[in-house]
Design a protein around this motif. Structure first.
Motif, mmCIF file in Angstrom:
data_model
loop_
_atom_site.group_PDB
_atom_site.id
_atom_site.type_symbol
_atom_site.label_atom_id
_atom_site.label_comp_id
_atom_site.label_asym_id
_atom_site.label_seq_id
_atom_site.Cartn_x
_atom_site.Cartn_y
_atom_site.Cartn_z
ATOM 1 N N ALA A 14 0.838 -1.203 0.000
ATOM 2 C CA ALA A 14 0.000 0.000 0.000
ATOM 3 C C ALA A 14 0.874 1.255 0.000
ATOM 4 C CB ALA A 14 -0.940 -0.003 1.200
ATOM 5 N N MET A 15 1.938 1.223 0.798
ATOM 6 C CA MET A 15 2.866 2.353 0.811
ATOM 7 C C MET A 15 3.502 2.538 -0.566
ATOM 8 S SD MET A 15 4.663 1.934 4.582
ATOM 9 C CE MET A 15 6.179 2.565 3.960
ATOM 10 N N ALA A 16 3.875 1.442 -1.205
ATOM 11 C CA ALA A 16 4.476 1.528 -2.542
ATOM 12 C C ALA A 16 3.470 2.082 -3.546
ATOM 13 C CB ALA A 16 4.965 0.152 -2.983
ATOM 14 N N PHE A 17 2.206 1.674 -3.426
ATOM 15 C CA PHE A 17 1.163 2.186 -4.320
ATOM 16 C C PHE A 17 0.980 3.690 -4.127
ATOM 17 C CE2 PHE A 17 -3.228 3.378 -5.157
ATOM 18 C CZ PHE A 17 -3.339 2.988 -6.485
ATOM 19 N N LEU A 23 4.048 9.944 -7.510
ATOM 20 C CA LEU A 23 4.844 10.193 -8.709
ATOM 21 C C LEU A 23 3.941 10.720 -9.826
ATOM 22 C CD1 LEU A 23 7.598 10.068 -10.111
ATOM 23 C CD2 LEU A 23 7.071 7.692 -10.711
ATOM 24 N N VAL A 24 2.774 10.131 -9.965
ATOM 25 C CA VAL A 24 1.806 10.611 -10.958
ATOM 26 C C VAL A 24 1.381 12.043 -10.605
ATOM 27 C CG1 VAL A 24 -0.505 10.258 -11.924
ATOM 28 C CG2 VAL A 24 1.010 8.294 -11.555
ATOM 29 N N TYR A 57 7.609 12.207 0.678
ATOM 30 C CA TYR A 57 6.785 11.032 0.959
ATOM 31 C C TYR A 57 6.988 9.936 -0.080
ATOM 32 C CZ TYR A 57 4.085 13.415 4.604
ATOM 33 O OH TYR A 57 3.682 14.063 5.735
ATOM 34 N N MET A 58 7.091 10.314 -1.335
ATOM 35 C CA MET A 58 7.278 9.324 -2.396
ATOM 36 C C MET A 58 8.561 8.528 -2.168
ATOM 37 S SD MET A 58 7.732 9.998 -6.472
ATOM 38 C CE MET A 58 9.299 10.810 -6.224
ATOM 39 N N VAL A 140 9.241 5.569 10.631
ATOM 40 C CA VAL A 140 8.399 4.495 10.097
ATOM 41 C C VAL A 140 9.099 3.790 8.933
ATOM 42 C CG1 VAL A 140 6.231 3.975 8.899
ATOM 43 C CG2 VAL A 140 6.246 5.548 10.860
ATOM 44 N N CYS A 141 9.537 4.553 7.958
ATOM 45 C CA CYS A 141 10.086 3.957 6.740
ATOM 46 C C CYS A 141 11.485 3.371 6.946
ATOM 47 C CB CYS A 141 10.063 4.968 5.604
ATOM 48 S SG CYS A 141 8.371 5.425 5.156
#
Length: 168
Positions: A14-17, A23-24, A57-58, A140-141
């Motif tokens: 979900a984080m990757a999505f 990015l979009v 964030y990305m 977190v990351c």
């Protein structure tokens, strides 16, 4: 335990999505900003600010997933020349060092979040934005990256394949 693993994996994806969606958004916001400037209109203040936040964030949200799928950049020139037993040791050692670095960065990130909350820090640009909402991504990351790198330390799979070159 299997349920926890599935939830963790779903969270990582979900984080990757969300990272991909950002990015979009970056592409859209740059195009809209340029179009507005070319039309002689001042772009919205939140447009630029949201792009800056999305860059942070990305990067942070996508990093744990990239570690999991070995999508991060690493060079296998040295490991390709090693015998398999030495490659296993070196690969696990490198992964252990990555875990250590990520844990240190997660710890320092947690301290930063705590400082931002205790000082009631705000990022002041287009709007007042609580700074801890930006810095919470660090503990977190980096914590999740430490978990992902530890899979290469203790798991069956190695981080390094032992094959030099591009494999896509």
């Amino acid at each position: 335990m299997q349920q926890v693993t599935r939830l963790y994996t779903a969270f990582l994806y979900a984080m990757a999505f969300i990272s991909g969606a950002m990015l979009v958004w970056l592409m859209i916001s740059v195009v809209v900003s340029v179009l507005m400037r070319n039309l002689g209109v001042q772009p919205f203040a939140w447009l630029f600010t949201s792009s800056e936040y999305a860059l942070l964030y990305m990067t942070m949200l996508g990093a744990p997933w990239l570690v999991r799928v070995k999508g991060h950049v690493h060079i296998e020139l040295v490991t390709a020349g090693l015998p398999p037993s030495a490659r296993r040791v070196i690969s696990r050692l490198v992964a252990a060092l990555c875990v250590l670095v990520c844990l240190i960065l997660a710890w320092k990130g947690a301290e930063l979040v705590q400082t931002n909350i205790s000082r009631n820090d705000y990022d002041v640009r287009a709007y007042y934005f609580p700074r801890w909402l930006l810095t919470i991504s660090f503990p977190v990351c980096f914590g999740l990256m430490a978990i992902e790198f530890s899979r290469f330390v203790f798991g069956r799979e190695l981080m390094h394949s032992g094959e030099a070159g591009i494999h896509e």
